[in-house]
Design a protein around this motif. Sequence first.
Motif, mmCIF file in Angstrom:
data_model
loop_
_atom_site.group_PDB
_atom_site.id
_atom_site.type_symbol
_atom_site.label_atom_id
_atom_site.label_comp_id
_atom_site.label_asym_id
_atom_site.label_seq_id
_atom_site.Cartn_x
_atom_site.Cartn_y
_atom_site.Cartn_z
ATOM 1 N N LYS A 232 0.841 -1.198 0.000
ATOM 2 C CA LYS A 232 0.000 0.000 0.000
ATOM 3 C C LYS A 232 0.872 1.241 0.000
ATOM 4 C CE LYS A 232 -3.564 0.385 2.585
ATOM 5 N NZ LYS A 232 -4.441 0.457 3.782
ATOM 6 N N PRO A 233 0.535 2.239 -0.786
ATOM 7 C CA PRO A 233 1.376 3.445 -0.849
ATOM 8 C C PRO A 233 1.293 4.252 0.437
ATOM 9 C CG PRO A 233 -0.650 3.753 -2.110
ATOM 10 C CD PRO A 233 -0.639 2.316 -1.683
ATOM 11 N N ALA A 234 2.285 5.100 0.632
ATOM 12 C CA ALA A 234 2.297 5.988 1.793
ATOM 13 C C ALA A 234 1.150 6.988 1.707
ATOM 14 C CB ALA A 234 3.634 6.719 1.866
ATOM 15 N N ASP A 235 0.676 7.419 2.863
ATOM 16 C CA ASP A 235 -0.378 8.427 2.894
ATOM 17 C C ASP A 235 -0.039 9.472 3.950
ATOM 18 O OD1 ASP A 235 -1.057 7.251 5.370
ATOM 19 O OD2 ASP A 235 -2.438 5.867 4.397
ATOM 20 N N LYS A 236 -0.979 10.356 4.206
ATOM 21 C CA LYS A 236 -0.738 11.463 5.134
ATOM 22 C C LYS A 236 -0.440 10.952 6.544
ATOM 23 C CE LYS A 236 -2.870 15.660 7.014
ATOM 24 N NZ LYS A 236 -4.075 16.542 7.009
ATOM 25 N N ASP A 237 -1.181 9.918 6.975
ATOM 26 C CA ASP A 237 -0.988 9.383 8.322
ATOM 27 C C ASP A 237 0.184 8.424 8.426
ATOM 28 O OD1 ASP A 237 -3.194 10.806 9.299
ATOM 29 O OD2 ASP A 237 -4.583 9.232 8.638
ATOM 30 N N HIS A 238 0.624 7.878 7.301
ATOM 31 C CA HIS A 238 1.735 6.918 7.294
ATOM 32 C C HIS A 238 2.709 7.298 6.178
ATOM 33 C CE1 HIS A 238 -1.892 4.851 8.847
ATOM 34 N NE2 HIS A 238 -1.055 4.411 9.779
ATOM 35 N N PRO A 239 3.508 8.336 6.404
ATOM 36 C CA PRO A 239 4.380 8.848 5.336
ATOM 37 C C PRO A 239 5.473 7.878 4.918
ATOM 38 C CG PRO A 239 4.879 9.902 7.435
ATOM 39 C CD PRO A 239 3.633 9.108 7.647
ATOM 40 N N PHE A 240 5.751 6.863 5.737
ATOM 41 C CA PHE A 240 6.787 5.894 5.383
ATOM 42 C C PHE A 240 6.202 4.569 4.916
ATOM 43 C CE2 PHE A 240 8.763 8.652 8.638
ATOM 44 C CZ PHE A 240 9.740 9.223 7.846
ATOM 45 N N GLY A 241 4.924 4.580 4.544
ATOM 46 C CA GLY A 241 4.301 3.372 4.014
ATOM 47 C C GLY A 241 3.708 2.490 5.100
ATOM 48 N N HIS A 242 3.261 1.297 4.675
ATOM 49 C CA HIS A 242 2.573 0.373 5.577
ATOM 50 C C HIS A 242 3.326 -0.945 5.732
ATOM 51 C CE1 HIS A 242 -0.461 3.210 4.129
ATOM 52 N NE2 HIS A 242 -1.163 2.934 5.204
ATOM 53 N N GLY A 243 4.613 -0.955 5.469
ATOM 54 C CA GLY A 243 5.386 -2.194 5.486
ATOM 55 C C GLY A 243 5.374 -2.917 6.815
ATOM 56 N N ARG A 244 5.308 -2.165 7.925
ATOM 57 C CA ARG A 244 5.362 -2.806 9.240
ATOM 58 C C ARG A 244 4.072 -3.525 9.606
ATOM 59 N NH1 ARG A 244 8.691 1.739 12.815
ATOM 60 N NH2 ARG A 244 10.755 1.240 11.973
ATOM 61 N N MET A 245 3.026 -3.386 8.792
ATOM 62 C CA MET A 245 1.803 -4.148 9.033
ATOM 63 C C MET A 245 2.085 -5.648 8.992
ATOM 64 S SD MET A 245 -0.893 -2.481 9.793
ATOM 65 C CE MET A 245 -2.094 -3.752 9.467
ATOM 66 N N GLU A 246 3.060 -6.052 8.189
ATOM 67 C CA GLU A 246 3.428 -7.467 8.134
ATOM 68 C C GLU A 246 3.913 -7.942 9.494
ATOM 69 O OE1 GLU A 246 6.694 -10.393 5.977
ATOM 70 O OE2 GLU A 246 6.171 -8.474 5.053
ATOM 71 N N TYR A 247 4.687 -7.121 10.186
ATOM 72 C CA TYR A 247 5.202 -7.503 11.492
ATOM 73 C C TYR A 247 4.082 -7.602 12.520
ATOM 74 C CZ TYR A 247 9.498 -5.908 9.188
ATOM 75 O OH TYR A 247 10.523 -5.718 8.313
ATOM 76 N N LEU A 248 3.137 -6.648 12.478
ATOM 77 C CA LEU A 248 2.021 -6.675 13.430
ATOM 78 C C LEU A 248 1.140 -7.899 13.205
ATOM 79 C CD1 LEU A 248 0.993 -2.897 13.424
ATOM 80 C CD2 LEU A 248 2.150 -4.137 15.246
ATOM 81 N N THR A 249 0.882 -8.214 11.926
ATOM 82 C CA THR A 249 0.073 -9.388 11.626
ATOM 83 C C THR A 249 0.780 -10.664 12.072
ATOM 84 O OG1 THR A 249 -0.700 -8.186 9.670
ATOM 85 C CG2 THR A 249 -1.273 -10.518 9.822
#
Length: 306
Positions: free
Chosen positions: A81-98
């Motif tokens: 998923k591309p970076a957005d206003k709330d997550h300027p560095f992207g969503h890559g760490r969602m993998e770690y949380l999952t």
Amino acid sequence: MNFLIRKFIRNWEQTSDPTVRKAYGTLSSVVGMLCNIVLFALKYSVGVLSNSIAIISDAFNNLSDCASCLVTLFGYKLAAKPADKDHPFGHGRMEYLTSLVIAVMIALMGFELLRNSAEKILHPEQVAFHAATLVTLLASVGVKLWMAWFNARLGRRIDSAVMIATAKDSRSDVIATGATILALLLSLVTDLPVDGVMGVAVSLFILKTAYDIIRDTVGELLGRPASPEVTQKLREMVLESPQILGLHDLMIHDYGPLNMIGSCHVEVRSNADLVEVHEVVDTIEREIYEKLHILMTIHMDPIEQD
């Protein structure tokens, strides 16, 4: 393997392309889930048929592997998923949380199987031997060996530590299934609660898998150092130019797979042409991103050599 790659991955030769890498990850995850679901269904069926807690524990071990594949699949999609206003560095760490959530679920499953196996030791029951059970377990060993080869080849092709780790996990599963086969064969010659003991062993193996996932995931979330291989390759790429005299204050932040941000200071001659050196630094930054997928910011420090 080559048939699956050409069938389901577009531009499969461009392994440095994030989209192609995502497709490789999806292929690995889907194949892993299908294989592990089939193995779970077969082992659980023969485990109930033979009244063996060791086989049932091994079946749930395959189910936990299926969950890991599901994590990898969602991880690749969420990380893309591309970076957005709330997550300027992207969503890559969602993998770690999952991964963390799934690891907790695996641990709960392991504790439940450990409790059932302990009851089998205290109150042993006769294990019914069936030739179909032995054939199923041997076929499971063959499938897991193929999965280990499959993921190791994919991992080397796209330089993916996740797939190589998955291959190692499949090889470990062969050992767990081997212990289950041993318990089944020993049940023919002894009345000792071998089945319960092997069930405990497989349960502990599942708990160790959960612990390893939690340890690695927490390490990534807290911010572990970049691997020595990555930092060494980065240093070599920076110092390859004769314009660069030295490098210090190197920092790399991991925001998920293929999403790292770094910075460093490079030493240049104080009397060098500023425009020329700036072009060299820009080129180095582009090469690092293309080859290592690290978004670098390089600061120049003038050094007086006279």
